[in-house]
Design an enzyme around this catalytic site. Structure first.
Site, PDB file in Angstrom:
ATOM      1  N   ILE A  95      -2.442  -2.272   2.774  1.00  0.00           N
ATOM      2  CA  ILE A  95      -3.784  -3.112   2.626  1.00  0.00           C
ATOM      3  C   ILE A  95      -3.440  -3.705   1.538  1.00  0.00           C
ATOM      4  O   ILE A  95      -3.664  -5.094   1.512  1.00  0.00           O
ATOM      5  CB  ILE A  95      -5.153  -2.602   2.328  1.00  0.00           C
ATOM      6  CG1 ILE A  95      -5.966  -1.576   3.716  1.00  0.00           C
ATOM      7  CG2 ILE A  95      -6.088  -3.165   1.948  1.00  0.00           C
ATOM      8  CD1 ILE A  95      -6.938  -0.547   3.341  1.00  0.00           C
ATOM      9  N   HIS A  96      -2.296  -3.318   1.414  1.00  0.00           N
ATOM     10  CA  HIS A  96      -2.272  -4.094  -0.403  1.00  0.00           C
ATOM     11  C   HIS A  96      -1.128  -5.303   0.075  1.00  0.00           C
ATOM     12  O   HIS A  96      -0.590  -5.356   1.040  1.00  0.00           O
ATOM     13  CB  HIS A  96      -0.709  -3.118  -1.162  1.00  0.00           C
ATOM     14  CG  HIS A  96      -2.030  -2.162  -2.263  1.00  0.00           C
ATOM     15  ND1 HIS A  96      -0.758  -1.485  -3.195  1.00  0.00           N
ATOM     16  CD2 HIS A  96      -3.081  -2.670  -2.802  1.00  0.00           C
ATOM     17  CE1 HIS A  96      -2.335  -0.985  -3.948  1.00  0.00           C
ATOM     18  NE2 HIS A  96      -2.781  -1.806  -4.070  1.00  0.00           N
ATOM     19  N   GLU A  97      -1.392  -6.372  -0.647  1.00  0.00           N
ATOM     20  CA  GLU A  97      -0.750  -7.528  -0.104  1.00  0.00           C
ATOM     21  C   GLU A  97      -1.180  -8.305   1.336  1.00  0.00           C
ATOM     22  O   GLU A  97      -0.323  -8.893   1.327  1.00  0.00           O
ATOM     23  CB  GLU A  97       0.272  -7.708  -0.829  1.00  0.00           C
ATOM     24  CG  GLU A  97       0.467  -8.048  -2.234  1.00  0.00           C
ATOM     25  CD  GLU A  97      -0.218  -8.722  -2.956  1.00  0.00           C
ATOM     26  OE1 GLU A  97      -0.566  -9.524  -2.655  1.00  0.00           O
ATOM     27  OE2 GLU A  97      -0.688  -8.121  -4.335  1.00  0.00           O
ATOM     28  N   GLY A  98      -2.130  -7.949   1.571  1.00  0.00           N
ATOM     29  CA  GLY A  98      -2.437  -8.707   3.033  1.00  0.00           C
ATOM     30  C   GLY A  98      -2.730  -7.798   4.211  1.00  0.00           C
ATOM     31  O   GLY A  98      -1.594  -7.246   3.762  1.00  0.00           O
ATOM     32  N   HIS A 138      -1.120 -10.778   8.302  1.00  0.00           N
ATOM     33  CA  HIS A 138       0.502 -10.693   8.469  1.00  0.00           C
ATOM     34  C   HIS A 138       0.854 -10.869  10.413  1.00  0.00           C
ATOM     35  O   HIS A 138       1.847 -11.636   9.990  1.00  0.00           O
ATOM     36  CB  HIS A 138       1.226  -9.862   7.736  1.00  0.00           C
ATOM     37  CG  HIS A 138       1.363  -9.787   6.304  1.00  0.00           C
ATOM     38  ND1 HIS A 138       1.394 -10.478   5.605  1.00  0.00           N
ATOM     39  CD2 HIS A 138       0.540  -8.806   5.633  1.00  0.00           C
ATOM     40  CE1 HIS A 138       1.523 -10.095   4.156  1.00  0.00           C
ATOM     41  NE2 HIS A 138       0.840  -8.797   3.985  1.00  0.00           N
TER      42      HIS A 138
END
Length: 600
Positions: free
Chosen positions: A440-443, A448
């Site tokens: 979940i972190h950074e998208g 993606h």
């Protein structure tokens, strides 16, 4: 430490055999470095990680940051770790010598971070975010802004953050509502709230420099109206010391299942007269600037996922070698000694899968870091452009594959420990909780997938995808020269053909109905990731096959045979699933897409 953070022999292999990091010394930027300096930096990082990060892994998990009268309190070991990391110069690793930096190659710095990530991801988040904020200011800030704020991060007097998400908006940044109003002195007053901000506040450094996305009053709607601002927690005096408190406060802390020693908070900007902010670069171009930090963070998150998977693998391997359990089916003597867990075939399968995920993830992240390095310091413009465009294509994959399969790997570590695995007396349950944040972190993974299929494939006229196919084809041709990797090369070659056919089919589907065509983008991302992981393993297998063709020490022979076996496992056991995915994708299977809300 009884269980190593990483495998030092693998670190050496990845840096100097899988990647030719030593060749960077031929570039003018690194001419004053040497392999001895690289190795000394890594030894320092390892020591700091073992002594100052690993020592409070559990304590930080059990005693997460607290908000007391508006002040965030943390366990003292966190500040000690931060100070030691800063004292070693690593917060200034990317910066030039004349700026007081270490001028360290990207791939070496990422291995530095791999050690601290493996030791304690919750505390490692602070230098991770700080260096990204520093790089952002260095790339796009004015000379005055760099003089005022960058030095504070480089020497550890300030941490940094990236403030994008809002309570009502996650990944849809075009809809953010945080506003900035110009002031008479050239600064701005920022009003709004940001949510889920990592490292948002703490007591480990004297200041926090927030990198904030906001819209200037009257800006165009959507992403074209986003600007980037520096908003310090404390205004900065001429000597760099913290001055008056800015109008930004912690509204509350979020309580996470993992990374618990990383402050995660909601921030209120402008509860009074407005938080004083400084525009970075040009107005309305902020999201483009922030993408530098976001893409850097995406590879950084993946590296953290690789390191946590590595730790889970190391712990479960150590346990399996020391824990007696049962006897093999062929043994009929119930009075004979029990065998160690590692003697059981299914345990070896789980360990081999973990090895393929952890070492494959680390290779993928470092390969991406080498592309990042090349886009900035390669001797020819052609190589710089090629590396940048290939990295743009692969960034969604590099972020997502280690994050997804890191979770699976850490789940396997728990399985090997059995009942001990889900008790807090052993570290693997915490590692799993820490790991679960990374998809979940950074998208989130789906973001993606949409980015890869909907945008990156056709970026630069599809140049990145063309370079990808060319590079894989070159490595397949090389692998065919070695008996140990010929069959693996043929399997990857077939998978590449399947991927290309599926890619063409999906692009046609999107042309006919973009929503339906993108509906299975996450499955396509997984398919693409499996192929890239197989590529990384084929590259490692070729290096091992070459080495085994010469006379090597027994320990090195075992190491290289382990690499080959992991390559065979991944390509034999994991890669074939792309065929099933291709059948679903090429057929435009729309079962999930056609499901109706009311039917749930």
């Amino acid at each position: 430490m009884s269980v190593p953070l990483l495998n030092d022999r693998d670190v050496e292999f990845l840096l100097y055999e899988f990647l030719d990091t030593e060749s960077l010394l031929e570039r003018p930027r690194y001419s004053e470095h040497s392999r001895e300096i690289f190795d000394a930096s890594l030894r320092t990082a390892k020591t700091i990680a073992e002594k100052y990060f690993a020592n409070h892994l559990v304590e930080g998990d059990e005693n997460e940051p607290t908000l007391v009268d508006g002040v965030v309190k943390m366990i003292p070991e966190t500040k000690i770790a931060w100070d030691e990391f800063a004292k070693a110069g690593f917060l200034a690793a990317h910066q030039d010598y004349d700026e007081g930096g270490m001028q360290m190659p990207e791939v070496v710095f990422r291995m530095v971070m791999a050690y601290v990530n493996a030791a304690n991801i919750g505390t490692a988040a602070y230098p991770f975010v700080a260096t990204g904020a520093g790089n952002l200011i260095r790339a796009f800030g004015s000379e005055a802004q760099k003089a005022k704020f960058l030095t504070l991060i480089m020497d550890g007097r300030s941490n940094g953050t990236m403030c994008l998400t809002e309570p009502g908006q996650g990944s849809a940044l075009g809809d953010i509502t945080t506003m900035a109003e110009p002031a008479d002195d050239g600064s701005y007053r920022v009003f709004g709230q940001k949510m889920f901000i990592s490292c948002a506040d703490h007591d480990i450094a004297g200041n926090v420099i927030h990198m904030v996305l906001a819209k200037i009053k009257g800006a165009p709607p959507g992403v074209k109206g986003i600007s980037l601002f520096i908003v310090p927690k404390f205004l900065v005096n001429e000597d760099g010391s913290p001055g008056e408190r800015n109008d930004v406060v912690v509204a509350g802390l979020n309580h996470k299942m993992g990374y618990r020693n990383t402050t995660n908070a909601a921030l209120n900007f402008g509860e009074k007269d407005g938080a004083i902010g400084y525009l970075v670069g040009e107005a309305n171009k902020g999201l483009g600037y922030m993408f530098q930090m976001m893409n850097e963070a995406r590879i950084g998150v993946a590296l953290g996922a690789a390191a946590i998977a590595y730790q889970g693998f190391n712990h479960s391997l150590d346990y399996a070698r020391q824990r007696p359990q049962g006897r093999l089916a062929s043994c009929k003597d119930q009075l004979s000694p029990q065998v160690m867990l590692v003697e059981h075939a299914d345990v070896r399968r789980l360990l081999l899968a973990q090895k393929s995920y952890a070492e494959g993830s680390m290779a993928m992240c470092l390969f991406g870091s080498s592309l990042f390095e090349n886009q900035n310091s390669a001797p020819s413009e052609e190589l710089r452009t090629r590396s940048a465009q290939l990295l743009d294509l692969l960034t969604p994959v590099i972020k997502s594959w280690p994050s997804k399969y890191g979770c699976i790997s850490n789940d396997m570590a728990i399985q090997i420990l059995g009942g001990a695995g889900y008790t807090r007396e052993y570290p693997v349950e915490q590692l799993y909780r820490d790991q679960r944040l990374n998809p979940i972190h950074e998208g989130a993974e789906a973001i993606h997938g949409l980015d890869l299929l909907g945008r990156k494939l056709n970026l630069y006229g599809g140049a990145g995808y063309t370079f990808f196919r060319q590079d894989v084809a070159a490595d397949i041709a090389m692998a065919k020269e070695f008996a140990a990797t010929q069959a693996l090369a043929a399997q990857l070659e077939n998978a590449m053909s399947v991927l290309e056919k599926t890619t063409q089919s999906l692009q046609q589907q999107m042309a006919e109905d973009v929503d339906r065509g993108l509906a299975n983008a996450t499955a396509y991302l997984d398919m693409f990731g499996r192929v890239v992981a197989a590529w990384m393993w084929l590259k490692q297998g070729v290096v091992a096959a070459k080495a085994l063709g010469a006379t090597v020490h027994e320990s090195d022979e075992n190491f290289y045979r382990g690499k080959l076996q992991a390559a065979k496992y991944y390509i034999d056991w994991e890669l074939p699933s792309v065929v099933q995915l291709a059948e679903l994708l090429e057929g435009g299977n729309s079962v999930p897409f056609e499901m109706q809300d009311e039917w749930f």
